[in-house]
Design an enzyme around this catalytic site. Structure first.
Site, short mmCIF file in Angstrom:
data_model
loop_
_atom_site.label_atom_id
_atom_site.label_comp_id
_atom_site.label_asym_id
_atom_site.label_seq_id
_atom_site.Cartn_x
_atom_site.Cartn_y
_atom_site.Cartn_z
N GLY A 195 0.80 -1.40 -0.14
CA GLY A 195 0.05 -0.07 0.08
C GLY A 195 0.86 1.45 0.01
O GLY A 195 0.61 2.01 -0.71
N CYS A 196 1.77 1.15 0.72
CA CYS A 196 2.93 2.31 0.97
C CYS A 196 3.47 2.74 -0.39
O CYS A 196 3.66 3.89 -0.84
CB CYS A 196 3.80 2.36 2.01
SG CYS A 196 2.80 2.12 3.81
N THR A 197 3.92 1.57 -0.91
CA THR A 197 4.64 1.64 -2.38
C THR A 197 3.71 2.55 -3.48
O THR A 197 4.06 3.09 -4.15
CB THR A 197 5.14 0.18 -2.73
OG1 THR A 197 6.12 -0.17 -2.02
CG2 THR A 197 5.52 0.49 -4.04
#
Length: 158
Positions: A45-47
């Site tokens: 998700g952060c990527t």
């Protein structure tokens, strides 16, 4: 945990970036700054969120915005994240989570039905005078940049 609202003064900070340079919010006065908090570099998700901000960075800058992504990761891990995913946004390390706490972006949250302490995925838009223009908590990683552009009344990035 106190949350920030539009009109509040944005808490100032100085944090190391992914290259070991100190970055201060105060040094960006006179510009609008998108400050977003995310839990961990190199997670799916952060990527996705970091890549979305990178893909939109030129158009956001053209609209007068700078982007700072902040996580509790150490600068070395952030550098690997930047290099692995060709990120062009500035990534800052808040290892002691003090800035996240000041922004209300660290605290109790639900994770898989359990209440845990952690980073609350949040985004803040700080105006040229250092005041909060927009405060969004518990944002979704996917599609967030498009929603943010819409909320700010900006054209869709091409």
């Amino acid at each position: 945990m106190d949350r920030l609202s539009p009109g509040d003064t944005a808490p100032d900070f100085t944090l190391p970036d992914d290259q070991g340079n100190e970055v201060s919010l105060a040094d960006l006065r006179g510009r609008k700054v998108i400050v977003y908090f995310y839990p961990a570099a190199m997670t799916p998700g952060c990527t996705k969120q970091a890549c979305d901000f990178t893909d939109s960075l030129d158009s956001l800058r053209a609209d007068g915005f700078e982007v700072l992504g902040i996580s509790p990761d150490k600068p070395e891990k952030l550098a690997k994240f930047r290099d692995r995913d060709a990120l062009t946004i500035r990534l800052l390390s808040d290892a002691d989570r003090s800035v996240m706490t000041a922004y209300g972006a660290f605290g109790e949250k639900k994770l898989y039905g359990k209440v845990v302490q952690g980073v609350i995925r949040s985004t803040f838009v700080v105006d040229e005078d250092g005041r909060i223009m927009l405060a969004q908590y518990n944002v979704k990683a996917t599609g967030h940049v498009a929603k943010l552009r819409k909320d700010l009344g900006l054209a869709t990035a091409s």
